[in-house]
Design a protein around this motif. Structure first.
Motif, PDB file in Angstrom:
ATOM      1  N   MET A 152       0.830  -1.205   0.000  1.00 41.15           N
ATOM      2  CA  MET A 152       0.000   0.000   0.000  1.00 41.15           C
ATOM      3  C   MET A 152       0.862   1.251   0.000  1.00 41.15           C
ATOM      4  O   MET A 152       2.062   1.217   0.213  1.00 41.15           O
ATOM      5  N   SER A 153       0.219   2.367  -0.201  1.00 41.71           N
ATOM      6  CA  SER A 153       0.876   3.659  -0.174  1.00 41.71           C
ATOM      7  C   SER A 153       1.394   3.977   1.227  1.00 41.71           C
ATOM      8  O   SER A 153       0.652   3.875   2.213  1.00 41.71           O
ATOM      9  N   PRO A 154       2.663   4.374   1.371  1.00 40.01           N
ATOM     10  CA  PRO A 154       3.151   4.794   2.693  1.00 40.01           C
ATOM     11  C   PRO A 154       2.319   5.931   3.279  1.00 40.01           C
ATOM     12  O   PRO A 154       2.128   6.002   4.491  1.00 40.01           O
ATOM     13  N   ARG A 155       1.826   6.839   2.412  1.00 37.73           N
ATOM     14  CA  ARG A 155       0.991   7.927   2.921  1.00 37.73           C
ATOM     15  C   ARG A 155      -0.317   7.393   3.482  1.00 37.73           C
ATOM     16  O   ARG A 155      -0.762   7.801   4.568  1.00 37.73           O
ATOM     17  N   ALA A 156      -0.947   6.450   2.766  1.00 37.94           N
ATOM     18  CA  ALA A 156      -2.204   5.891   3.259  1.00 37.94           C
ATOM     19  C   ALA A 156      -1.989   5.108   4.552  1.00 37.94           C
ATOM     20  O   ALA A 156      -2.798   5.183   5.483  1.00 37.94           O
ATOM     21  N   VAL A 157      -0.888   4.350   4.631  1.00 42.84           N
ATOM     22  CA  VAL A 157      -0.591   3.606   5.859  1.00 42.84           C
ATOM     23  C   VAL A 157      -0.354   4.572   7.014  1.00 42.84           C
ATOM     24  O   VAL A 157      -0.836   4.378   8.134  1.00 42.84           O
ATOM     25  N   GLY A 158       0.387   5.660   6.738  1.00 46.01           N
ATOM     26  CA  GLY A 158       0.668   6.636   7.785  1.00 46.01           C
ATOM     27  C   GLY A 158      -0.572   7.358   8.276  1.00 46.01           C
ATOM     28  O   GLY A 158      -0.586   7.895   9.384  1.00 46.01           O
ATOM     29  N   MET A 159      -1.644   7.364   7.460  1.00 43.37           N
ATOM     30  CA  MET A 159      -2.897   8.014   7.852  1.00 43.37           C
ATOM     31  C   MET A 159      -3.946   6.987   8.253  1.00 43.37           C
ATOM     32  O   MET A 159      -5.158   7.234   8.139  1.00 43.37           O
ATOM     33  N   GLY A 160      -3.493   5.835   8.719  1.00 46.92           N
ATOM     34  CA  GLY A 160      -4.422   4.828   9.225  1.00 46.92           C
ATOM     35  C   GLY A 160      -5.243   4.165   8.142  1.00 46.92           C
ATOM     36  O   GLY A 160      -6.373   3.722   8.410  1.00 46.92           O
ATOM     37  N   GLU A 161      -4.718   4.092   6.903  1.00 50.98           N
ATOM     38  CA  GLU A 161      -5.424   3.520   5.756  1.00 50.98           C
ATOM     39  C   GLU A 161      -6.689   4.296   5.416  1.00 50.98           C
ATOM     40  O   GLU A 161      -7.635   3.759   4.830  1.00 50.98           O
ATOM     41  N   ALA A 162      -6.709   5.574   5.775  1.00 48.27           N
ATOM     42  CA  ALA A 162      -7.795   6.461   5.364  1.00 48.27           C
ATOM     43  C   ALA A 162      -7.340   7.248   4.147  1.00 48.27           C
ATOM     44  O   ALA A 162      -6.163   7.588   4.025  1.00 48.27           O
ATOM     45  N   GLY A 163      -8.258   7.551   3.228  1.00 52.15           N
ATOM     46  CA  GLY A 163      -7.887   8.324   2.061  1.00 52.15           C
ATOM     47  C   GLY A 163      -8.663   7.978   0.813  1.00 52.15           C
ATOM     48  O   GLY A 163      -8.171   8.180  -0.288  1.00 52.15           O
ATOM     49  N   VAL A 164      -9.886   7.477   0.968  1.00 55.24           N
ATOM     50  CA  VAL A 164     -10.696   7.165  -0.209  1.00 55.24           C
ATOM     51  C   VAL A 164     -11.038   8.435  -0.988  1.00 55.24           C
ATOM     52  O   VAL A 164     -11.330   8.388  -2.175  1.00 55.24           O
ATOM     53  N   ALA A 165     -10.942   9.602  -0.323  1.00 54.81           N
ATOM     54  CA  ALA A 165     -11.190  10.875  -0.987  1.00 54.81           C
ATOM     55  C   ALA A 165      -9.897  11.603  -1.341  1.00 54.81           C
ATOM     56  O   ALA A 165      -9.935  12.761  -1.732  1.00 54.81           O
ATOM     57  N   SER A 166      -8.746  10.938  -1.215  1.00 57.57           N
ATOM     58  CA  SER A 166      -7.468  11.542  -1.571  1.00 57.57           C
ATOM     59  C   SER A 166      -7.133  11.249  -3.027  1.00 57.57           C
ATOM     60  O   SER A 166      -7.742  10.401  -3.668  1.00 57.57           O
ATOM     61  N   TYR A 167      -6.127  11.949  -3.537  1.00 51.45           N
ATOM     62  CA  TYR A 167      -5.723  11.778  -4.930  1.00 51.45           C
ATOM     63  C   TYR A 167      -4.272  12.214  -5.067  1.00 51.45           C
ATOM     64  O   TYR A 167      -3.629  12.591  -4.084  1.00 51.45           O
ATOM     65  N   ASP A 168      -3.738  12.157  -6.280  1.00 54.92           N
ATOM     66  CA  ASP A 168      -2.324  12.490  -6.559  1.00 54.92           C
ATOM     67  C   ASP A 168      -1.368  11.543  -5.852  1.00 54.92           C
ATOM     68  O   ASP A 168      -0.273  11.943  -5.445  1.00 54.92           O
ATOM     69  N   ASP A 169      -1.751  10.285  -5.686  1.00 53.39           N
ATOM     70  CA  ASP A 169      -0.889   9.268  -5.089  1.00 53.39           C
ATOM     71  C   ASP A 169      -1.248   7.940  -5.753  1.00 53.39           C
ATOM     72  O   ASP A 169      -2.291   7.361  -5.452  1.00 53.39           O
ATOM     73  N   VAL A 170      -0.396   7.485  -6.658  1.00 53.63           N
ATOM     74  CA  VAL A 170      -0.752   6.312  -7.457  1.00 53.63           C
ATOM     75  C   VAL A 170      -0.943   5.074  -6.583  1.00 53.63           C
ATOM     76  O   VAL A 170      -1.883   4.292  -6.786  1.00 53.63           O
ATOM     77  N   LEU A 171      -0.087   4.874  -5.582  1.00 47.96           N
ATOM     78  CA  LEU A 171      -0.237   3.701  -4.727  1.00 47.96           C
ATOM     79  C   LEU A 171      -1.503   3.797  -3.873  1.00 47.96           C
ATOM     80  O   LEU A 171      -2.188   2.805  -3.647  1.00 47.96           O
ATOM     81  N   GLY A 172      -1.802   4.998  -3.381  1.00 50.63           N
ATOM     82  CA  GLY A 172      -3.027   5.172  -2.601  1.00 50.63           C
ATOM     83  C   GLY A 172      -4.272   4.941  -3.434  1.00 50.63           C
ATOM     84  O   GLY A 172      -5.234   4.326  -2.985  1.00 50.63           O
ATOM     85  N   SER A 173      -4.249   5.414  -4.676  1.00 48.26           N
ATOM     86  CA  SER A 173      -5.408   5.209  -5.551  1.00 48.26           C
ATOM     87  C   SER A 173      -5.588   3.739  -5.891  1.00 48.26           C
ATOM     88  O   SER A 173      -6.708   3.226  -5.904  1.00 48.26           O
ATOM     89  N   MET A 174      -4.490   3.026  -6.166  1.00 44.33           N
ATOM     90  CA  MET A 174      -4.590   1.600  -6.475  1.00 44.33           C
ATOM     91  C   MET A 174      -5.059   0.799  -5.271  1.00 44.33           C
ATOM     92  O   MET A 174      -5.639  -0.274  -5.417  1.00 44.33           O
ATOM     93  N   SER A 175      -4.809   1.303  -4.064  1.00 41.52           N
ATOM     94  CA  SER A 175      -5.157   0.571  -2.850  1.00 41.52           C
ATOM     95  C   SER A 175      -6.529   0.931  -2.293  1.00 41.52           C
ATOM     96  O   SER A 175      -7.167   0.093  -1.661  1.00 41.52           O
ATOM     97  N   LEU A 176      -6.972   2.191  -2.504  1.00 33.95           N
ATOM     98  CA  LEU A 176      -8.167   2.663  -1.822  1.00 33.95           C
ATOM     99  C   LEU A 176      -9.312   3.037  -2.768  1.00 33.95           C
ATOM    100  O   LEU A 176     -10.460   2.727  -2.485  1.00 33.95           O
ATOM    101  N   ASN A 177      -9.000   3.734  -3.863  1.00 37.08           N
ATOM    102  CA  ASN A 177     -10.057   4.215  -4.742  1.00 37.08           C
ATOM    103  C   ASN A 177      -9.481   4.488  -6.122  1.00 37.08           C
ATOM    104  O   ASN A 177      -8.741   5.458  -6.312  1.00 37.08           O
ATOM    105  N   PRO A 178      -9.802   3.667  -7.134  1.00 42.87           N
ATOM    106  CA  PRO A 178      -9.226   3.877  -8.468  1.00 42.87           C
ATOM    107  C   PRO A 178      -9.607   5.216  -9.086  1.00 42.87           C
ATOM    108  O   PRO A 178      -8.890   5.724  -9.947  1.00 42.87           O
ATOM    109  N   ALA A 179     -10.702   5.829  -8.642  1.00 46.80           N
ATOM    110  CA  ALA A 179     -11.089   7.134  -9.175  1.00 46.80           C
ATOM    111  C   ALA A 179     -10.078   8.213  -8.820  1.00 46.80           C
ATOM    112  O   ALA A 179     -10.016   9.256  -9.476  1.00 46.80           O
TER     113      ALA A 179
END
Length: 207
Positions: free
Chosen positions: A1-28
Motif C-alpha cells: 500500500m501507499s506509505p501515505r495511506a498507511v501513515g494516515m491509518g489507511e484512510a484516504g478514499v477521498a485523496s488523490y495524486d498518489d498512485v499507490l493510494g489510488s490503487m489501494s483505496l479508490n481507483p477514481a
C-alpha cells in the motif's frame, strides 16, 4: 500500500495524486493526475515477511489516466510437521497480484482538471500459494470521487468497493473475496506551498 495511506491509518478514499493510494483505496483517485508517476515500495517485516509493489500511472488530457501495478508477498518457509509431530519439511506461503486501473473525469476537459467528478475501475489477477495448494482469482474495483473548491482549499468526497469477485479457490474450497467498502471525505489546504490534508473514512469489510 501507499506509505501515505498507511501513515494516515489507511484512510484516504477521498485523496488523490498518489498512485499507490489510488490503487489501494479508490481507483477514481487516478483521475486528477496531471503527470506520469512511478512508485516503488519495499517492506521487510517481522518473521521474514516481505511485501514489494511497483506501480505506474500515465495521465492523458483526452483519455483519462491508466495505471498498472505488480505486488509480491512472500514468507520464508515455515517448519512443517505431520500428525505424529515429526518434521515434514518447509511450508511455503506467498502471493502475487498483477492489476490495472483506469479513471477519467466526467464532462469536458476545459479548466482545472483536478476539479469535478471522476469515475474509476480496476481489476487484478491474484495468485496465492499455501503449503502446495494454489488459489487464484480475478478481483475488481470501482470508485467515484468528487472534488470542488471550498474556501482557500479543495473539498473532496469519495466512495469505493475493493476486491469484488467470486473468491479465491483452493482445490475444492473457495475463500470469500476480501471485499471492502469505503466512503470518505477530505479537505486539502495549501500551507507554505504544500498541501495540508485532513481525511475521514468509514470502512466496512464484507466479512
Amino acid at each position: 500500500m501507499s506509505p501515505r495511506a498507511v501513515g494516515m491509518g489507511e484512510a484516504g478514499v477521498a485523496s488523490y495524486d498518489d498512485v499507490l493510494g489510488s490503487m489501494s483505496l479508490n481507483p477514481a483517485g487516478l483521475g486528477p493526475h496531471s503527470r506520469p508517476e512511478t512508485a516503488f515500495t519495499y517492506n521487510r517485516w517481522f518473521e521474514d515477511i516481505s511485501l514489494q509493489q511497483m506501480a505506474y500511472a500515465h495521465p492523458s488530457l483526452r483519455w483519462g489516466t491508466a495505471a498498472l501495478s505488480v505486488q509480491r508477498f512472500s514468507v520464508s518457509p515455515i517448519a512443517g510437521y505431520d500428525d505424529s509431530g515429526a518434521p515434514a519439511g518447509g511450508v511455503e506461503a506467498g502471493g502475487t497480484a498483477v492489476g490495472g486501473a483506469y479513471a477519467r473525469r466526467l464532462g469536458a476537459s476545459a479548466g482545472d482538471r483536478r476539479l469535478g467528478t471522476f469515475l474509476g475501475a480496476g481489476g487484478m489477477f491474484v495468485r496465492q500459494v499455501l503449503a502446495g495448494a494454489v488459489g487464484s482469482a480475478f478481483l475488481f474495483d470501482a470508485g467515484v470521487l468528487q472534488i470542488l473548491t471550498l474556501g482557500p482549499g479543495h473539498f473532496s468526497a469519495g466512495a469505493s468497493a475493493r476486491s469484488l469477485g467470486p473468491g479465491l479457490r483452493y482445490d475444492a474450497v473457495t475463500d470469500p473475496s476480501p471485499t471492502v467498502y469505503r466512503f470518505g471525505m477530505g479537505y486539502s489546504l495549501p500551507v507554505f506551498q504544500n498541501a495540508l490534508t485532513a481525511v475521514y473514512d468509514i470502512r466496512r469489510p464484507s466479512d
